[in-house]
Design a protein around this motif. Structure first.
Motif, mmCIF file in Angstrom:
data_model
loop_
_atom_site.group_PDB
_atom_site.id
_atom_site.type_symbol
_atom_site.label_atom_id
_atom_site.label_comp_id
_atom_site.label_asym_id
_atom_site.label_seq_id
_atom_site.Cartn_x
_atom_site.Cartn_y
_atom_site.Cartn_z
ATOM 1 N N SER A 158 0.818 -1.216 0.000
ATOM 2 C CA SER A 158 0.000 0.000 0.000
ATOM 3 C C SER A 158 0.847 1.259 0.000
ATOM 4 C CB SER A 158 -0.930 0.026 1.211
ATOM 5 O OG SER A 158 -0.242 0.420 2.368
ATOM 6 N N SER B 152 -0.014 3.841 1.568
ATOM 7 C CA SER B 152 -0.120 4.319 2.940
ATOM 8 C C SER B 152 1.027 3.810 3.819
ATOM 9 C CB SER B 152 -1.470 3.875 3.497
ATOM 10 O OG SER B 152 -1.463 3.844 4.878
ATOM 11 N N GLN C 234 -5.908 -0.287 -6.020
ATOM 12 C CA GLN C 234 -7.269 -0.789 -5.828
ATOM 13 C C GLN C 234 -7.954 0.035 -4.752
ATOM 14 O OE1 GLN C 234 -7.678 -4.802 -4.509
ATOM 15 N NE2 GLN C 234 -9.923 -4.705 -4.526
ATOM 16 N N LEU C 235 -9.036 0.650 -5.143
ATOM 17 C CA LEU C 235 -9.798 1.503 -4.226
ATOM 18 C C LEU C 235 -10.910 0.679 -3.595
ATOM 19 C CD1 LEU C 235 -10.698 4.186 -3.059
ATOM 20 C CD2 LEU C 235 -11.738 4.727 -5.249
ATOM 21 N N GLY C 236 -10.873 0.540 -2.299
ATOM 22 C CA GLY C 236 -11.851 -0.291 -1.601
ATOM 23 C C GLY C 236 -11.548 -1.759 -1.808
ATOM 24 N N LYS D 199 -10.856 -5.738 -0.166
ATOM 25 C CA LYS D 199 -10.242 -6.439 0.968
ATOM 26 C C LYS D 199 -9.269 -5.527 1.720
ATOM 27 C CE LYS D 199 -7.422 -10.524 1.891
ATOM 28 N NZ LYS D 199 -6.630 -11.615 1.257
ATOM 29 N N SER D 200 -9.494 -5.404 2.984
ATOM 30 C CA SER D 200 -8.704 -4.541 3.857
ATOM 31 C C SER D 200 -8.542 -3.142 3.283
ATOM 32 C CB SER D 200 -7.346 -5.168 4.174
ATOM 33 O OG SER D 200 -6.466 -5.022 3.087
ATOM 34 N N GLY D 201 -9.598 -2.686 2.655
ATOM 35 C CA GLY D 201 -9.636 -1.299 2.202
ATOM 36 C C GLY D 201 -9.025 -1.027 0.853
ATOM 37 N N GLY D 202 -8.371 -2.024 0.322
ATOM 38 C CA GLY D 202 -7.746 -1.824 -0.987
ATOM 39 C C GLY D 202 -6.241 -1.921 -0.864
#
Lengths: 146, 146
Positions: free
Chosen positions: A70, A72, A104-106, A108-111
């Motif tokens: 990610s 993030s 990937q937006l949204g 599994k586990s938010g993307g």
DNA sequence: AGACGCTATTCATTATAAAGCATAACGATT
DNA sequence: AATCGTTATGCTTTATAATGAATAGCGTCT
């Protein structure tokens, strides 16, 4: 001379700056910075037209995205704001011929975000070129004594 | 479209940014930035230990000092503040093994600054190295299709 | 349907860099 | 000794970059 200036400026706290500046000069003489080893540093970037695609920082970001999955957490690892990391990714993807990551937006586990094949090739290409150019530069720099 | 954005934006300034951003995206698709030619850019610096001595900008400054005979007019020519130019000169001189410039405080027409022999050699060395490394990089980059 | 946590986006704040301004000090030349 | 334009220096202001906080929207999975 240095003492004199210190006394003269004693009124306001310009003082500190003077002392620090003075100190740096003194230290630089003591430690003889002039005799430190000279070297050449370089940086390379991949561009598309006038737009930066990749540099050292973005490559590290890519690598961390690959590891963590990610933007993030990659950002967190680099102690960089998510906002900036996201913008970097956005830009490199916009100007690269092929996408370097897939987001990937949204889901599994938010993307998440993963590095594409092209992205992995870019990482390797960057390091390869950087190493070659670095080695060449060191070699050439030694020929140039001045 | 440009007219429209001009009108809309009149209220607050934030609008301008949004429109510009949008415009850039639209334009980048229209002009197909992805298909622009990829290239590699690089920059080199001379260092002494961890202290920068010379880079592209400082070399230009040196060259202009050589031409004009003063930091002041060199700075003017580069549209750089005297203060910054002076600091650059100070730093390059502090960390270079040999002084790159000689400054004269006061005197005929107020003084001036001239580039030393070592300074001239540094200019040439920098350009030489830069050219070689550039050529090498272009050559190597072409081998790396990714 | 609800939870998760990531992407996406805006806005305000802070940090850093550069510019601008003002002025003292200088010393060869006149 | 007066002049000149430069070096040298500190302080204030402006410009630019990065951070931080806050929140909406998303889609897979349970």
């Amino acid at each position: 001379m240095f003492l004199l200036s210190t006394i003269l400026y004693d009124k306001n706290h310009v003082l500190q700056n003077n002392i620090l500046t003075t100190l740096r000069h003194v230290l630089s003489n003591i430690t003889m910075a002039k005799n430190e080893k000279h070297s050449v540093k370089l940086r390379i970037w991949f561009y598309s037209g006038e737009n930066k695609v990749l540099g050292k920082g973005r490559i590290e970001l890519l690598e961390r995205i690959k590891e963590t999955g990610s933007i993030s957490s990659a950002a967190k690892g680099m102690k960089m704001s998510y906002r900036q990391a996201w913008q970097m990714v956005e830009e490199m993807n916009e100007f690269s011929k092929l996408p370097l990551v897939e987001k990937q937006l949204g889901g599994k586990s938010g993307g998440g975000t993963k590095v594409t094949e092209a992205g992995e090739r870019a990482i390797i290409a960057f390091h390869t070129l950087e190493n070659k150019v670095n080695a060449f530069t060191v070699k050439e720099a030694e020929k140039l004594k001045f």
